[in-house]
Design a protein around this motif. Structure first.
Motif, PDB file in Angstrom:
ATOM      1  N   SER A   2       0.832  -1.199   0.000  1.00 51.92           N
ATOM      2  CA  SER A   2       0.000   0.000   0.000  1.00 51.92           C
ATOM      3  C   SER A   2       0.865   1.247   0.000  1.00 51.92           C
ATOM      4  O   SER A   2       2.048   1.203   0.326  1.00 51.92           O
ATOM      5  N   LYS A   3       0.259   2.388  -0.350  1.00 52.17           N
ATOM      6  CA  LYS A   3       0.986   3.649  -0.404  1.00 52.17           C
ATOM      7  C   LYS A   3       1.553   4.037   0.947  1.00 52.17           C
ATOM      8  O   LYS A   3       2.595   4.675   1.016  1.00 52.17           O
ATOM      9  N   ASP A   4       0.855   3.689   2.033  1.00 53.21           N
ATOM     10  CA  ASP A   4       1.298   4.131   3.354  1.00 53.21           C
ATOM     11  C   ASP A   4       2.140   3.076   4.080  1.00 53.21           C
ATOM     12  O   ASP A   4       2.430   3.214   5.255  1.00 53.21           O
ATOM     13  N   MET A   5       2.578   2.022   3.366  1.00 57.88           N
ATOM     14  CA  MET A   5       3.487   1.022   3.936  1.00 57.88           C
ATOM     15  C   MET A   5       4.526   0.667   2.883  1.00 57.88           C
ATOM     16  O   MET A   5       4.173   0.310   1.759  1.00 57.88           O
ATOM     17  N   THR A   6       5.802   0.781   3.255  1.00 53.23           N
ATOM     18  CA  THR A   6       6.885   0.411   2.350  1.00 53.23           C
ATOM     19  C   THR A   6       7.845  -0.530   3.069  1.00 53.23           C
ATOM     20  O   THR A   6       8.043  -0.435   4.274  1.00 53.23           O
ATOM     21  N   ILE A   7       8.424  -1.438   2.302  1.00 54.82           N
ATOM     22  CA  ILE A   7       9.438  -2.358   2.812  1.00 54.82           C
ATOM     23  C   ILE A   7      10.630  -2.247   1.879  1.00 54.82           C
ATOM     24  O   ILE A   7      10.488  -2.375   0.662  1.00 54.82           O
ATOM     25  N   ARG A   8      11.784  -1.989   2.460  1.00 50.33           N
ATOM     26  CA  ARG A   8      12.997  -1.863   1.644  1.00 50.33           C
ATOM     27  C   ARG A   8      14.155  -2.543   2.354  1.00 50.33           C
ATOM     28  O   ARG A   8      14.079  -2.826   3.557  1.00 50.33           O
ATOM     29  N   ASN A   9      15.226  -2.801   1.621  1.00 47.54           N
ATOM     30  CA  ASN A   9      16.438  -3.336   2.232  1.00 47.54           C
ATOM     31  C   ASN A   9      17.002  -2.285   3.176  1.00 47.54           C
ATOM     32  O   ASN A   9      17.110  -1.116   2.808  1.00 47.54           O
ATOM     33  N   ALA A  10      17.323  -2.699   4.399  1.00 47.20           N
ATOM     34  CA  ALA A  10      17.932  -1.779   5.365  1.00 47.20           C
ATOM     35  C   ALA A  10      19.434  -1.726   5.084  1.00 47.20           C
ATOM     36  O   ALA A  10      20.088  -2.761   5.002  1.00 47.20           O
ATOM     37  N   GLU A  11      19.948  -0.541   4.927  1.00 48.21           N
ATOM     38  CA  GLU A  11      21.362  -0.382   4.589  1.00 48.21           C
ATOM     39  C   GLU A  11      22.247  -0.721   5.779  1.00 48.21           C
ATOM     40  O   GLU A  11      21.897  -0.460   6.930  1.00 48.21           O
ATOM     41  N   LEU A  32      10.695  -1.720   7.490  1.00 49.78           N
ATOM     42  CA  LEU A  32       9.286  -1.516   7.165  1.00 49.78           C
ATOM     43  C   LEU A  32       8.867  -0.162   7.714  1.00 49.78           C
ATOM     44  O   LEU A  32       9.097   0.142   8.886  1.00 49.78           O
ATOM     45  N   ASN A  33       8.294   0.638   6.851  1.00 51.42           N
ATOM     46  CA  ASN A  33       7.792   1.955   7.248  1.00 51.42           C
ATOM     47  C   ASN A  33       6.299   2.006   6.998  1.00 51.42           C
ATOM     48  O   ASN A  33       5.832   1.643   5.915  1.00 51.42           O
ATOM     49  N   GLU A  34       5.573   2.453   8.027  1.00 48.25           N
ATOM     50  CA  GLU A  34       4.141   2.689   7.906  1.00 48.25           C
ATOM     51  C   GLU A  34       3.865   4.123   8.294  1.00 48.25           C
ATOM     52  O   GLU A  34       4.436   4.628   9.268  1.00 48.25           O
ATOM     53  N   GLU A  35       2.988   4.755   7.555  1.00 44.24           N
ATOM     54  CA  GLU A  35       2.646   6.139   7.817  1.00 44.24           C
ATOM     55  C   GLU A  35       2.199   6.313   9.265  1.00 44.24           C
ATOM     56  O   GLU A  35       1.352   5.574   9.764  1.00 44.24           O
ATOM     57  N   LEU A  37       3.936   5.734  12.008  1.00 41.57           N
ATOM     58  CA  LEU A  37       4.593   4.850  12.967  1.00 41.57           C
ATOM     59  C   LEU A  37       6.104   4.891  12.774  1.00 41.57           C
ATOM     60  O   LEU A  37       6.595   5.220  11.697  1.00 41.57           O
ATOM     61  N   ALA A  38       6.836   4.528  13.821  1.00 45.27           N
ATOM     62  CA  ALA A  38       8.293   4.445  13.723  1.00 45.27           C
ATOM     63  C   ALA A  38       8.680   3.299  12.794  1.00 45.27           C
ATOM     64  O   ALA A  38       7.981   2.287  12.699  1.00 45.27           O
ATOM     65  N   SER A  39       9.802   3.435  12.110  1.00 50.37           N
ATOM     66  CA  SER A  39      10.330   2.369  11.255  1.00 50.37           C
ATOM     67  C   SER A  39      10.638   1.139  12.097  1.00 50.37           C
ATOM     68  O   SER A  39      11.038   1.257  13.253  1.00 50.37           O
ATOM     69  N   VAL A  40      10.482  -0.040  11.504  1.00 50.50           N
ATOM     70  CA  VAL A  40      10.786  -1.298  12.178  1.00 50.50           C
ATOM     71  C   VAL A  40      11.769  -2.076  11.317  1.00 50.50           C
ATOM     72  O   VAL A  40      11.556  -2.235  10.116  1.00 50.50           O
ATOM     73  N   VAL A  41      12.837  -2.565  11.957  1.00 49.26           N
ATOM     74  CA  VAL A  41      13.838  -3.373  11.262  1.00 49.26           C
ATOM     75  C   VAL A  41      13.530  -4.841  11.518  1.00 49.26           C
ATOM     76  O   VAL A  41      13.343  -5.262  12.661  1.00 49.26           O
ATOM     77  N   TYR A  42      13.463  -5.610  10.447  1.00 45.11           N
ATOM     78  CA  TYR A  42      13.187  -7.048  10.507  1.00 45.11           C
ATOM     79  C   TYR A  42      14.460  -7.815  10.160  1.00 45.11           C
ATOM     80  O   TYR A  42      15.135  -7.484   9.189  1.00 45.11           O
ATOM     81  N   ILE A  97       8.364  -9.736   4.396  1.00 43.04           N
ATOM     82  CA  ILE A  97       8.819  -9.966   5.780  1.00 43.04           C
ATOM     83  C   ILE A  97       8.557 -11.389   6.269  1.00 43.04           C
ATOM     84  O   ILE A  97       8.839 -11.708   7.430  1.00 43.04           O
ATOM     85  N   LYS A  98       8.050 -12.246   5.406  1.00 38.92           N
ATOM     86  CA  LYS A  98       7.861 -13.653   5.779  1.00 38.92           C
ATOM     87  C   LYS A  98       9.237 -14.259   6.075  1.00 38.92           C
ATOM     88  O   LYS A  98      10.193 -14.083   5.304  1.00 38.92           O
ATOM     89  N   GLY A  99       9.352 -14.960   7.210  1.00 38.79           N
ATOM     90  CA  GLY A  99      10.625 -15.548   7.601  1.00 38.79           C
ATOM     91  C   GLY A  99      11.546 -14.577   8.320  1.00 38.79           C
ATOM     92  O   GLY A  99      12.718 -14.876   8.541  1.00 38.79           O
ATOM     93  N   TYR A 100      11.022 -13.423   8.698  1.00 35.20           N
ATOM     94  CA  TYR A 100      11.794 -12.399   9.397  1.00 35.20           C
ATOM     95  C   TYR A 100      11.201 -12.162  10.783  1.00 35.20           C
ATOM     96  O   TYR A 100      10.021 -12.442  11.024  1.00 35.20           O
ATOM     97  N   LEU A 101      12.017 -11.628  11.686  1.00 40.71           N
ATOM     98  CA  LEU A 101      11.605 -11.282  13.045  1.00 40.71           C
ATOM     99  C   LEU A 101      11.898  -9.821  13.322  1.00 40.71           C
ATOM    100  O   LEU A 101      12.904  -9.278  12.853  1.00 40.71           O
ATOM    101  N   ALA A 102      11.046  -9.201  14.123  1.00 37.86           N
ATOM    102  CA  ALA A 102      11.279  -7.844  14.603  1.00 37.86           C
ATOM    103  C   ALA A 102      11.264  -7.884  16.130  1.00 37.86           C
ATOM    104  O   ALA A 102      10.744  -8.825  16.737  1.00 37.86           O
ATOM    105  N   PHE A 103      11.827  -6.857  16.746  1.00 33.35           N
ATOM    106  CA  PHE A 103      12.023  -6.833  18.189  1.00 33.35           C
ATOM    107  C   PHE A 103      11.537  -5.509  18.777  1.00 33.35           C
ATOM    108  O   PHE A 103      11.681  -4.466  18.157  1.00 33.35           O
ATOM    109  N   TYR A 104      10.982  -5.595  19.996  1.00 32.25           N
ATOM    110  CA  TYR A 104      10.567  -4.401  20.729  1.00 32.25           C
ATOM    111  C   TYR A 104      11.765  -3.877  21.510  1.00 32.25           C
ATOM    112  O   TYR A 104      12.167  -4.487  22.508  1.00 32.25           O
ATOM    113  N   PRO A 105      12.364  -2.756  21.093  1.00 31.05           N
ATOM    114  CA  PRO A 105      13.495  -2.196  21.854  1.00 31.05           C
ATOM    115  C   PRO A 105      13.053  -1.813  23.273  1.00 31.05           C
ATOM    116  O   PRO A 105      11.920  -1.398  23.497  1.00 31.05           O
TER     117      PRO A 105
END
Length: 114
Positions: A2-11, A32-35, A37-42, A97-105
């Protein structure tokens, strides 16, 4: 996607630490960026020490990504309850993001770019 959610390779190289121990390090992280919300690294599961994660019964739902399973992290001194999540069967918009994990800092869990 969707326009308000993007997933890109994290540099760069990313690391996740819990209780001072490194749980994982990767150059294959996704951001992953959602309008609004803070970015999330998977992190790819293959780059995480999964022996320290225990799947819990907690499941949350996102209308854009689907159902997320949660994991507690067991460290030397404590258990971080529901400190990680994964979309094991994400909706089409979040398929990357299938097969990926994210963490709550937190005070005892850090997600950092090296």
């Amino acid at each position: 996607m969707s326009k308000d959610m993007t997933i890109r390779n994290a540099e760069g190289t990313w690391v996740v630490r819990a209780g001072g121990a490194v749980l994982g390090e990767t150059r294959k992280a996704l951001e992953l960026n959602e309008e609004g919300l803070a970015s999330v690294v998977y992190f790819p599961r293959d780059d995480i020490a999964m022996a320290f994660l225990d799947k819990t019964e907690k499941v949350t739902h996102c209308p854009k990504k689907g159902d997320a399973s949660h994991y507690s992290i067991v460290t030397k001194s404590t258990t971080l309850k529901d400190a990680a999540w994964s979309y094991e069967a994400p909706l089409d918009a979040a398929e990357r993001i299938k097969g990926y994990l994210a963490f709550y800092p937190s005070d005892t869990l850090a997600v950092e770019r090296l």
